[in-house]
Design a protein around this motif. Sequence first.
Motif, mmCIF file in Angstrom:
data_model
loop_
_atom_site.group_PDB
_atom_site.id
_atom_site.type_symbol
_atom_site.label_atom_id
_atom_site.label_comp_id
_atom_site.label_asym_id
_atom_site.label_seq_id
_atom_site.Cartn_x
_atom_site.Cartn_y
_atom_site.Cartn_z
ATOM 1 N N LEU A 101 0.824 -1.204 0.000
ATOM 2 C CA LEU A 101 0.000 0.000 0.000
ATOM 3 C C LEU A 101 0.860 1.257 0.000
ATOM 4 N N LEU A 102 1.902 1.257 0.831
ATOM 5 C CA LEU A 102 2.705 2.457 1.007
ATOM 6 C C LEU A 102 3.644 2.724 -0.167
ATOM 7 N N PHE A 103 4.202 1.668 -0.762
ATOM 8 C CA PHE A 103 5.328 1.877 -1.670
ATOM 9 C C PHE A 103 5.116 1.443 -3.120
ATOM 10 N N VAL A 104 4.144 0.573 -3.396
ATOM 11 C CA VAL A 104 4.123 -0.052 -4.715
ATOM 12 C C VAL A 104 2.794 0.084 -5.440
ATOM 13 N N ALA A 105 1.664 -0.073 -4.764
ATOM 14 C CA ALA A 105 0.381 -0.299 -5.430
ATOM 15 C C ALA A 105 0.054 0.761 -6.488
ATOM 16 N N THR A 150 2.923 -6.686 -17.183
ATOM 17 C CA THR A 150 3.640 -7.643 -16.346
ATOM 18 C C THR A 150 4.818 -6.940 -15.672
ATOM 19 N N ILE A 151 5.462 -7.622 -14.728
ATOM 20 C CA ILE A 151 6.638 -7.065 -14.064
ATOM 21 C C ILE A 151 7.780 -6.838 -15.063
ATOM 22 N N PRO A 152 8.080 -7.782 -15.962
ATOM 23 C CA PRO A 152 9.107 -7.482 -16.979
ATOM 24 C C PRO A 152 8.751 -6.275 -17.845
ATOM 25 N N ASP A 153 7.452 -6.073 -18.125
ATOM 26 C CA ASP A 153 7.048 -4.867 -18.857
ATOM 27 C C ASP A 153 7.454 -3.618 -18.089
ATOM 28 N N PHE A 154 7.218 -3.641 -16.771
ATOM 29 C CA PHE A 154 7.606 -2.499 -15.938
ATOM 30 C C PHE A 154 9.115 -2.281 -15.991
ATOM 31 N N THR A 155 9.876 -3.371 -15.879
ATOM 32 C CA THR A 155 11.337 -3.256 -15.908
ATOM 33 C C THR A 155 11.818 -2.619 -17.192
ATOM 34 N N GLU A 156 11.278 -3.069 -18.316
ATOM 35 C CA GLU A 156 11.730 -2.529 -19.600
ATOM 36 C C GLU A 156 11.307 -1.071 -19.765
ATOM 37 N N ALA A 157 10.089 -0.740 -19.318
ATOM 38 C CA ALA A 157 9.634 0.642 -19.428
ATOM 39 C C ALA A 157 10.459 1.574 -18.544
ATOM 40 N N ARG A 158 10.792 1.110 -17.335
ATOM 41 C CA ARG A 158 11.527 1.957 -16.395
ATOM 42 C C ARG A 158 12.992 2.101 -16.777
ATOM 43 N N LEU A 159 13.614 1.026 -17.268
ATOM 44 C CA LEU A 159 15.057 1.027 -17.511
ATOM 45 C C LEU A 159 15.428 1.075 -18.986
ATOM 46 N N ASP A 160 14.453 0.908 -19.869
ATOM 47 C CA ASP A 160 14.715 0.928 -21.316
ATOM 48 C C ASP A 160 15.825 -0.060 -21.663
ATOM 49 N N SER A 161 15.665 -1.297 -21.147
ATOM 50 C CA SER A 161 16.726 -2.299 -21.316
ATOM 51 C C SER A 161 16.117 -3.676 -21.550
ATOM 52 N N PRO A 162 16.233 -4.223 -22.755
ATOM 53 C CA PRO A 162 15.778 -5.595 -22.998
ATOM 54 C C PRO A 162 16.508 -6.619 -22.127
ATOM 55 N N GLY A 163 17.788 -6.351 -21.837
ATOM 56 C CA GLY A 163 18.539 -7.281 -20.998
ATOM 57 C C GLY A 163 17.986 -7.360 -19.589
ATOM 58 N N LEU A 171 11.989 -3.369 -7.923
ATOM 59 C CA LEU A 171 10.740 -2.622 -7.911
ATOM 60 C C LEU A 171 10.835 -1.376 -7.047
ATOM 61 N N LEU A 172 11.322 -1.536 -5.810
ATOM 62 C CA LEU A 172 11.382 -0.400 -4.895
ATOM 63 C C LEU A 172 12.309 0.698 -5.422
ATOM 64 N N LEU A 173 13.499 0.303 -5.859
ATOM 65 C CA LEU A 173 14.422 1.311 -6.376
ATOM 66 C C LEU A 173 13.950 1.872 -7.709
ATOM 67 N N GLY A 174 13.341 1.023 -8.532
ATOM 68 C CA GLY A 174 12.830 1.509 -9.814
ATOM 69 C C GLY A 174 11.716 2.521 -9.644
ATOM 70 N N ILE A 175 10.906 2.360 -8.605
ATOM 71 C CA ILE A 175 9.801 3.283 -8.371
ATOM 72 C C ILE A 175 10.261 4.553 -7.661
ATOM 73 N N GLY A 180 18.034 7.103 -9.818
ATOM 74 C CA GLY A 180 19.407 6.756 -10.165
ATOM 75 C C GLY A 180 19.622 5.304 -10.557
ATOM 76 N N LEU A 181 18.577 4.472 -10.490
ATOM 77 C CA LEU A 181 18.735 3.057 -10.863
ATOM 78 C C LEU A 181 19.065 2.933 -12.348
ATOM 79 N N THR A 182 20.082 2.123 -12.661
ATOM 80 C CA THR A 182 20.486 1.897 -14.053
ATOM 81 C C THR A 182 20.251 0.442 -14.437
ATOM 82 N N PRO A 183 20.209 0.137 -15.725
ATOM 83 C CA PRO A 183 20.041 -1.260 -16.147
ATOM 84 C C PRO A 183 21.116 -2.177 -15.577
#
Length: 488
Positions: free
Chosen positions: A89-93, A103-116, A399-403, A407-410
């Motif tokens: 509730l506090l950090f993610v929803a 999906t979670i991988p969709d979030f990762t790619e959108a946030r970091l712009d990294s297929p890897g 997830l937490l650092l990406g949100i 400064g999170l990098t791929p």
Amino acid sequence: MNPAVGVLALLLVAVATALIGFYGLRVSRTTGDFYVASRTVRPWWNASAIGGEYLSAASFLGVAGLILVSGTDALWFPIGYTAGYLMLLLFVAAPLRRSGAYTIPDFTEARLDSPGARRVTSALVVVVGWFYIVPQLQGAGLTIRITTGLPAWSGAVAVVVVVCLTVVAGGMRSITFVQAFQYWLKLTALAVPAAFILVHLAGTGRSFPDSAAVYTAALDPQGPASLYRTLSLVIALLFGTLGLPHVLVRFYTNPDGRSARRTTLIVLGLLSVFYLFPTIYGALARAFAPDLAAGGQADAAVLLLPGRLVPGPAGDALTALVVAGAFAAFLSTTSGLVVSLAGVVSQDLFGGSVKGFRTAAVLSAAVPLLVALSTDSGALAGSVGLVFAFTASTICPMLLLGIWWRGLTPAGAVAGMSAGALLCGGAILIGAQVAPAGPVHELLAQPAAWTVPAAFAVMVSVSRATKGQSPAAVTRIMTRLHAPERTY
């Protein structure tokens, strides 16, 4: 209990699940329906569905079994399972819903712009999902064997067949209907027999021993939990909830971030009510059936208590209700996991089509079935707790650092997730081979207290060393995650 009654209870739950799932087929037409129910699920309905899929074999059977064996030390499991949703509730929803991902991988790619980074996340989601499905299938095997006398493998196969039929029929929209129904069935299946047993005991003059006798540590072969073990378990449950794929995908089905927050608040209430009852069963088992701990049947306490404490047809009827609830627990959690895995696998391997989703759903269920059939079941809540430790050390930091950290990098995300996976996975594998005594075993058996900080530290350190690799659109992405929906 008459085995025919148990078989009838299982068949009724399977038929009801299939009928509700096929109803979902009538309203599932688009790709969005299959992946996220077209993002139209309202908070109460979604909260019931989350309760249905989150309250797994570990909650329905395992918590009472752990309380039987470990007494008050085991109460940290329901506390941690519930408090993890406060963290959500506090950090993610809301930010996760605003991301617009499927999906979670969709979030990762959108946030970091990294297929890897996406590929690493996808692999971890699949591993976590498979590890989580295995205890559900083992719990189904235990229930079938205890209540009907049929071989354990038949329970695991039955769950996979029903789940695949339901998921293939209507995807996320079907599963939402099914899981909401199954939450209320599970709650009823625990609450009604518990109330009946307590009234029956009061009517016959049987009373609890004093609390010291009920919660004595004598039943626990490992003795009272150490401060480290308790702390590590709480860290695993709190942070692990933030990375469970079948839980996170539910927030993509809400219409907006506000409804995602409301959903989480309702879930906290639903979980708090539910966990009262496994605690009651654990206390009843300690008082009136302590032999189940010594006989290696602690996880079957919920199934066996009604027949032991309420004789005759009434006891059989109560047992049948509990069996129906247990089977609903296996079906709902497994179906949620299969939907989340199918979304990831189909997008990465089959182009994201509805046909690819259906193929991926069958593959996602088949692999853990083979593992469950070739391994013995352990303590259900304990084995699920290790899955929480693994996801707390891998997906949760990303997830937490990406949100919350621009400064999170791929490279940092990949390094942190890989380090968490190697450290936590290695600790679990090695710990299974170490004698259950001493500080080394505790560090390995409950690794979250050191693997979670290590994963965060690696992720931050590598990100700082590669800060030139930050995505060009990071400002736009962070604004989307945290600004109210109407501003973009």
